[in-house]
Design an enzyme around this catalytic site. Structure first.
Site, PDB file in Angstrom:
ATOM      1  N   ASP A 123     -14.156   7.041 -60.702  1.00 52.70           N
ATOM      2  CA  ASP A 123     -14.235   5.753 -61.375  1.00 52.70           C
ATOM      3  C   ASP A 123     -13.794   5.856 -62.839  1.00 52.70           C
ATOM      4  OD1 ASP A 123     -14.716   3.103 -61.357  1.00 52.70           O
ATOM      5  OD2 ASP A 123     -16.887   3.253 -61.592  1.00 52.70           O
ATOM      6  N   LEU A 134      -9.479  25.291 -48.241  1.00 55.24           N
ATOM      7  CA  LEU A 134     -10.261  24.119 -48.648  1.00 55.24           C
ATOM      8  C   LEU A 134      -9.887  22.946 -47.750  1.00 55.24           C
ATOM      9  CD1 LEU A 134     -11.923  22.434 -50.855  1.00 55.24           C
ATOM     10  CD2 LEU A 134      -9.715  22.070 -51.965  1.00 55.24           C
ATOM     11  N   SER A 189     -22.080   2.939 -54.495  1.00 55.00           N
ATOM     12  CA  SER A 189     -20.968   2.058 -54.129  1.00 55.00           C
ATOM     13  C   SER A 189     -20.431   2.306 -52.717  1.00 55.00           C
ATOM     14  CB  SER A 189     -19.834   2.192 -55.151  1.00 55.00           C
ATOM     15  OG  SER A 189     -20.259   1.712 -56.398  1.00 55.00           O
ATOM     16  N   HIS A 227      -4.464   4.780 -63.071  1.00 53.67           N
ATOM     17  CA  HIS A 227      -4.453   5.384 -61.734  1.00 53.67           C
ATOM     18  C   HIS A 227      -3.494   6.578 -61.698  1.00 53.67           C
ATOM     19  CE1 HIS A 227      -7.066   2.323 -60.305  1.00 53.67           C
ATOM     20  NE2 HIS A 227      -6.186   1.342 -60.369  1.00 53.67           N
TER      21      HIS A 227
HETATM   22  C1  FPP Z   1     -11.537   3.631 -59.539  1.00 52.88           C
HETATM   23  O1  FPP Z   1     -11.316   3.364 -60.909  1.00 52.88           O
HETATM   24  C2  FPP Z   1     -10.350   4.271 -58.944  1.00 52.88           C
HETATM   25  C3  FPP Z   1      -9.665   3.800 -57.873  1.00 52.88           C
HETATM   26  C4  FPP Z   1     -10.033   2.586 -57.124  1.00 52.88           C
HETATM   27  C5  FPP Z   1      -8.448   4.475 -57.397  1.00 52.88           C
HETATM   28  C6  FPP Z   1      -8.488   5.961 -57.353  1.00 52.88           C
HETATM   29  C7  FPP Z   1      -7.149   6.481 -57.095  1.00 52.88           C
HETATM   30  C8  FPP Z   1      -6.579   7.535 -57.720  1.00 52.88           C
HETATM   31  C9  FPP Z   1      -7.271   8.411 -58.672  1.00 52.88           C
HETATM   32  C10 FPP Z   1      -5.172   7.843 -57.467  1.00 52.88           C
HETATM   33  C11 FPP Z   1      -4.723   8.542 -56.265  1.00 52.88           C
HETATM   34  C12 FPP Z   1      -5.654   9.344 -55.455  1.00 52.88           C
HETATM   35  C13 FPP Z   1      -5.244  10.265 -54.544  1.00 52.88           C
HETATM   36  C14 FPP Z   1      -6.257  10.957 -53.701  1.00 52.88           C
HETATM   37  C15 FPP Z   1      -3.831  10.615 -54.398  1.00 52.88           C
HETATM   38  P1  FPP Z   1     -11.292   1.837 -61.388  1.00 52.88           P
HETATM   39  O2  FPP Z   1      -9.918   1.322 -61.214  1.00 52.88           O
HETATM   40  O3  FPP Z   1     -12.362   1.079 -60.666  1.00 52.88           O
HETATM   41  O4  FPP Z   1     -11.634   1.980 -62.901  1.00 52.88           O
HETATM   42  P2  FPP Z   1     -12.458   0.959 -63.809  1.00 52.88           P
HETATM   43  O5  FPP Z   1     -13.872   0.976 -63.283  1.00 52.88           O
HETATM   44  O6  FPP Z   1     -12.348   1.560 -65.172  1.00 52.88           O
HETATM   45  O7  FPP Z   1     -11.805  -0.381 -63.694  1.00 52.88           O
END
Ligand code: FPP
Length: 235
Positions: free
Chosen positions: A2, A113, A178, A19
């Site tokens: 997050d 892993l 969550s 991201h």
């Molecule tokens: C949550 O942060 C993150 C996500 C919904 C996306 C996670 C994806 C990645 C890290 C990229 C790719 C992953 C892989 C496994 C290749 P948020 O967007 O909710 O952040 P915020 O709470 O600050 O808005």
């Protein structure tokens, strides 16, 4: 994982930049897990609820998964990492589903892993699909409802062949699960950190593991029983 969006906002960048930066942290944590001898790492990449985000962000995340899958297969194999995706992949674009299947097949003999990526995953989804499977078996006369126990349920969840997670790490300052691994995380130790996912580092991962190693896990027992079991194990 997050905090990608906030990380980008702090830098006056669009959310997708967060991201993209998050992918770097994924690399760090995967390589560190392999190096430290961790057997299974599960990352929550996209929840069943993330479809509610703006269309543009959802599309960007799909593209990011595609490019990460394409770009990382070689690195995963170099690190002897086996990839598995859990969640309802049937909702993903066909080309992404195909790529997931190819990446799983290309890494299926790797042993160091297991990297599980939870995509279109939700703990409630997992329990619901498990209930559906059991109900079908009952309706077909193959399963006696009175014989359903915790093992029967666990066997139809997303990863029945792997142990329950020991440690649950949540970045980004929220203090909630969550809808992640609701059944499997019943006894997981939880480590919350305010650090945003793109800033997650090998050092912080080490701190989470050190914190975990200081916890006493009682699984419903009292401290003296746990101590006696540990002493038995050590003898
Ligand atoms: C949550 O942060 C993150 C996500 C919904 C996306 C996670 C994806 C990645 C890290 C990229 C790719 C992953 C892989 C496994 C290749 P948020 O967007 O909710 O952040 P915020 O709470 O600050 O808005």
């Amino acid at each position: 994982m997050d905090g990608n969006g906030r990380w980008a906002k702090q830098r006056h960048m669009p959310r997708h930049a967060g991201h993209r930066a998050g992918v770097k942290s994924v690399r760090v944590v995967v390589e560190e897990s392999a190096r430290l001898g961790i057997e299974v790492l599960t990352l929550f990449a996209f929840s069943s609820e993330n479809w509610r985000r703006p269309r543009q962000e959802v599309d960007l995340l799909m593209e990011l998964f595609m490019s990460a899958l394409r770009g990382e297969i070689r690195r995963l194999t170099e690190n002897d990492v086996k990839l598995r995706v859990i969640g309802d992949r049937s909702a993903f674009p066909r080309n992404l589903q195909k790529l997931i299947g190819e990446a799983e097949a290309a890494t299926c003999n790797n042993r160091r892993l297991i990297l599980q990526v939870a995509a279109n995953y939700g703990g409630r989804w997992d329990l619901t699909q498990a209930a559906r499977q059991l109900a079908r078996r009952v309706a077909a006369g193959e399963l006696d409802p009175d014989l359903i126990d915790e093992r029967t349920v666990a066997a139809v969840l997303s990863f029945p062949d792997l142990p329950d997670p020991d440690l649950f790490i949540r970045t980004g300052g929220e203090r909630r699960l969550s809808n992640f691994l609701l059944w499997q995380a019943a006894y997981a130790e939880i480590f919350f950190t305010d650090v945003l996912w793109p800033d997650f580092s090998a050092d912080l991962f080490g701190q989470a593991l050190a914190d975990f190693s200081r916890r006493q896990r009682r699984f419903g027992m009292i401290a003296e029983q746990v101590a006696a079991i540990s002493a038995d194990g050590a003898a």
